[in-house]
Scaffold this motif. Structure first.
Motif, PDB file in Angstrom:
ATOM      1  N   ARG A   7       0.854  -1.189   0.000  1.00  0.00           N
ATOM      2  CA  ARG A   7       0.000   0.000   0.000  1.00  0.00           C
ATOM      3  C   ARG A   7       0.880   1.225   0.000  1.00  0.00           C
ATOM      4  O   ARG A   7       1.958   1.227   0.601  1.00  0.00           O
ATOM      5  CB  ARG A   7      -0.890   0.021   1.241  1.00  0.00           C
ATOM      6  CG  ARG A   7      -2.024  -0.978   1.134  1.00  0.00           C
ATOM      7  CD  ARG A   7      -2.902  -0.913   2.342  1.00  0.00           C
ATOM      8  NE  ARG A   7      -2.229  -1.687   3.393  1.00  0.00           N
ATOM      9  CZ  ARG A   7      -2.313  -1.435   4.690  1.00  0.00           C
ATOM     10  NH1 ARG A   7      -3.038  -0.454   5.127  1.00  0.00           N
ATOM     11  NH2 ARG A   7      -1.660  -2.176   5.561  1.00  0.00           N
ATOM     12  N   ARG A   8       0.416   2.252  -0.646  1.00  0.00           N
ATOM     13  CA  ARG A   8       1.139   3.517  -0.697  1.00  0.00           C
ATOM     14  C   ARG A   8       1.168   4.135   0.699  1.00  0.00           C
ATOM     15  O   ARG A   8       0.162   4.131   1.409  1.00  0.00           O
ATOM     16  CB  ARG A   8       0.435   4.450  -1.672  1.00  0.00           C
ATOM     17  CG  ARG A   8       1.174   5.684  -1.933  1.00  0.00           C
ATOM     18  CD  ARG A   8       0.447   6.462  -2.993  1.00  0.00           C
ATOM     19  NE  ARG A   8       1.178   7.673  -3.247  1.00  0.00           N
ATOM     20  CZ  ARG A   8       1.077   8.364  -4.356  1.00  0.00           C
ATOM     21  NH1 ARG A   8       0.261   7.959  -5.296  1.00  0.00           N
ATOM     22  NH2 ARG A   8       1.767   9.450  -4.524  1.00  0.00           N
ATOM     23  N   ASP A   9       2.327   4.657   1.081  1.00  0.00           N
ATOM     24  CA  ASP A   9       2.494   5.256   2.407  1.00  0.00           C
ATOM     25  C   ASP A   9       2.612   6.774   2.262  1.00  0.00           C
ATOM     26  O   ASP A   9       3.675   7.286   1.925  1.00  0.00           O
ATOM     27  CB  ASP A   9       3.750   4.679   3.067  1.00  0.00           C
ATOM     28  CG  ASP A   9       3.968   5.194   4.482  1.00  0.00           C
ATOM     29  OD1 ASP A   9       3.114   5.956   4.972  1.00  0.00           O
ATOM     30  OD2 ASP A   9       4.990   4.835   5.076  1.00  0.00           O
ATOM     31  N   PRO A  10       1.531   7.511   2.508  1.00  0.00           N
ATOM     32  CA  PRO A  10       1.596   8.971   2.363  1.00  0.00           C
ATOM     33  C   PRO A  10       2.555   9.614   3.364  1.00  0.00           C
ATOM     34  O   PRO A  10       3.150  10.648   3.076  1.00  0.00           O
ATOM     35  CB  PRO A  10       0.155   9.424   2.590  1.00  0.00           C
ATOM     36  CG  PRO A  10      -0.559   8.279   3.198  1.00  0.00           C
ATOM     37  CD  PRO A  10       0.220   7.040   2.886  1.00  0.00           C
ATOM     38  N   ASP A  11       2.723   9.014   4.519  1.00  0.00           N
ATOM     39  CA  ASP A  11       3.674   9.549   5.500  1.00  0.00           C
ATOM     40  C   ASP A  11       5.099   9.499   4.965  1.00  0.00           C
ATOM     41  O   ASP A  11       5.893  10.407   5.195  1.00  0.00           O
ATOM     42  CB  ASP A  11       3.591   8.790   6.826  1.00  0.00           C
ATOM     43  CG  ASP A  11       2.303   9.073   7.583  1.00  0.00           C
ATOM     44  OD1 ASP A  11       1.695  10.147   7.331  1.00  0.00           O
ATOM     45  OD2 ASP A  11       1.911   8.238   8.408  1.00  0.00           O
ATOM     46  N   TYR A  12       5.420   8.438   4.241  1.00  0.00           N
ATOM     47  CA  TYR A  12       6.746   8.317   3.651  1.00  0.00           C
ATOM     48  C   TYR A  12       6.984   9.444   2.650  1.00  0.00           C
ATOM     49  O   TYR A  12       8.039  10.074   2.648  1.00  0.00           O
ATOM     50  CB  TYR A  12       6.888   6.948   2.959  1.00  0.00           C
ATOM     51  CG  TYR A  12       8.155   6.812   2.165  1.00  0.00           C
ATOM     52  CD1 TYR A  12       9.364   6.540   2.806  1.00  0.00           C
ATOM     53  CD2 TYR A  12       8.153   6.985   0.785  1.00  0.00           C
ATOM     54  CE1 TYR A  12      10.535   6.427   2.074  1.00  0.00           C
ATOM     55  CE2 TYR A  12       9.314   6.878   0.054  1.00  0.00           C
ATOM     56  CZ  TYR A  12      10.509   6.596   0.707  1.00  0.00           C
ATOM     57  OH  TYR A  12      11.668   6.505  -0.013  1.00  0.00           O
ATOM     58  N   GLU A  13       5.995   9.719   1.821  1.00  0.00           N
ATOM     59  CA  GLU A  13       6.139  10.784   0.839  1.00  0.00           C
ATOM     60  C   GLU A  13       6.309  12.141   1.525  1.00  0.00           C
ATOM     61  O   GLU A  13       7.113  12.965   1.099  1.00  0.00           O
ATOM     62  CB  GLU A  13       4.936  10.795  -0.106  1.00  0.00           C
ATOM     63  CG  GLU A  13       4.936   9.615  -1.056  1.00  0.00           C
ATOM     64  CD  GLU A  13       3.772   9.655  -2.019  1.00  0.00           C
ATOM     65  OE1 GLU A  13       3.168  10.727  -2.205  1.00  0.00           O
ATOM     66  OE2 GLU A  13       3.472   8.596  -2.602  1.00  0.00           O
ATOM     67  N   MET A  14       5.573  12.371   2.583  1.00  0.00           N
ATOM     68  CA  MET A  14       5.698  13.630   3.324  1.00  0.00           C
ATOM     69  C   MET A  14       7.081  13.748   3.960  1.00  0.00           C
ATOM     70  O   MET A  14       7.693  14.820   3.938  1.00  0.00           O
ATOM     71  CB  MET A  14       4.607  13.731   4.396  1.00  0.00           C
ATOM     72  CG  MET A  14       3.234  13.987   3.813  1.00  0.00           C
ATOM     73  SD  MET A  14       1.879  13.955   5.016  1.00  0.00           S
ATOM     74  CE  MET A  14       2.489  14.920   6.349  1.00  0.00           C
ATOM     75  N   ARG A  15       7.581  12.661   4.519  1.00  0.00           N
ATOM     76  CA  ARG A  15       8.915  12.674   5.127  1.00  0.00           C
ATOM     77  C   ARG A  15       9.989  12.935   4.074  1.00  0.00           C
ATOM     78  O   ARG A  15      10.924  13.706   4.308  1.00  0.00           O
ATOM     79  CB  ARG A  15       9.191  11.359   5.858  1.00  0.00           C
ATOM     80  CG  ARG A  15       8.437  11.193   7.151  1.00  0.00           C
ATOM     81  CD  ARG A  15       8.942   9.998   7.953  1.00  0.00           C
ATOM     82  NE  ARG A  15       8.991   8.753   7.208  1.00  0.00           N
ATOM     83  CZ  ARG A  15       8.006   7.864   7.122  1.00  0.00           C
ATOM     84  NH1 ARG A  15       6.853   8.093   7.721  1.00  0.00           N
ATOM     85  NH2 ARG A  15       8.156   6.755   6.429  1.00  0.00           N
ATOM     86  N   MET A  16       9.847  12.308   2.917  1.00  0.00           N
ATOM     87  CA  MET A  16      10.825  12.500   1.841  1.00  0.00           C
ATOM     88  C   MET A  16      10.800  13.941   1.336  1.00  0.00           C
ATOM     89  O   MET A  16      11.845  14.541   1.092  1.00  0.00           O
ATOM     90  CB  MET A  16      10.570  11.524   0.695  1.00  0.00           C
ATOM     91  CG  MET A  16      10.904  10.083   1.045  1.00  0.00           C
ATOM     92  SD  MET A  16      12.592   9.861   1.644  1.00  0.00           S
ATOM     93  CE  MET A  16      13.514  10.294   0.197  1.00  0.00           C
ATOM     94  N   THR A  17       9.618  14.499   1.187  1.00  0.00           N
ATOM     95  CA  THR A  17       9.499  15.892   0.754  1.00  0.00           C
ATOM     96  C   THR A  17      10.134  16.818   1.777  1.00  0.00           C
ATOM     97  O   THR A  17      10.876  17.739   1.419  1.00  0.00           O
ATOM     98  CB  THR A  17       8.017  16.260   0.534  1.00  0.00           C
ATOM     99  OG1 THR A  17       7.467  15.395  -0.458  1.00  0.00           O
ATOM    100  CG2 THR A  17       7.873  17.698   0.088  1.00  0.00           C
ATOM    101  N   ALA A  18       9.879  16.579   3.051  1.00  0.00           N
ATOM    102  CA  ALA A  18      10.472  17.400   4.117  1.00  0.00           C
ATOM    103  C   ALA A  18      11.989  17.277   4.102  1.00  0.00           C
ATOM    104  O   ALA A  18      12.700  18.274   4.287  1.00  0.00           O
ATOM    105  CB  ALA A  18       9.905  16.987   5.470  1.00  0.00           C
ATOM    106  N   LYS A  19      12.496  16.080   3.889  1.00  0.00           N
ATOM    107  CA  LYS A  19      13.952  15.873   3.836  1.00  0.00           C
ATOM    108  C   LYS A  19      14.569  16.598   2.644  1.00  0.00           C
ATOM    109  O   LYS A  19      15.644  17.191   2.761  1.00  0.00           O
ATOM    110  CB  LYS A  19      14.299  14.381   3.772  1.00  0.00           C
ATOM    111  CG  LYS A  19      14.074  13.644   5.054  1.00  0.00           C
ATOM    112  CD  LYS A  19      15.035  14.129   6.117  1.00  0.00           C
ATOM    113  CE  LYS A  19      14.821  13.385   7.408  1.00  0.00           C
ATOM    114  NZ  LYS A  19      15.625  13.929   8.494  1.00  0.00           N
ATOM    115  N   LEU A  20      13.903  16.560   1.495  1.00  0.00           N
ATOM    116  CA  LEU A  20      14.421  17.259   0.313  1.00  0.00           C
ATOM    117  C   LEU A  20      14.459  18.774   0.557  1.00  0.00           C
ATOM    118  O   LEU A  20      15.426  19.444   0.174  1.00  0.00           O
ATOM    119  CB  LEU A  20      13.574  16.931  -0.913  1.00  0.00           C
ATOM    120  CG  LEU A  20      13.712  15.501  -1.441  1.00  0.00           C
ATOM    121  CD1 LEU A  20      12.699  15.248  -2.546  1.00  0.00           C
ATOM    122  CD2 LEU A  20      15.118  15.230  -1.929  1.00  0.00           C
TER     123      LEU A  20
END
Length: 67
Positions: A7-20
């Motif tokens: 399943r897609r993990d929206p929290d992961y995408e948010m964390r990656m965006t914040a890290k970038l």
């Protein structure tokens, strides 16, 4: 079989965006520190020249940029 439960993990995408965003900010800060170090090194060189040759003070043009 594990792909069936993926399943897609929206929290992961948010964390990656914040890290970038954080990485870009660090890059900008690093460049600013490099520019400031260069400016301070130039000023230090001028100070050394003044201390070595105090009679030639007026031959060195004054700093015009106050920032």
């Amino acid at each position: 079989m594990s792909m069936l439960n993926w399943r897609r993990d929206p929290d992961y995408e948010m964390r990656m965006t914040a890290k970038l965003i954080e990485i870009e900010q660090i890059k900008k800060e690093t460049e600013q520190v490099r520019r400031e170090n260069k400016r301070l090194a130039e000023l230090n060189s001028r100070m050394d020249a003044l201390l070595r040759h105090p009679d030639s003070y007026f031959s060195i043009p004054p700093e015009t940029d106050c920032n």
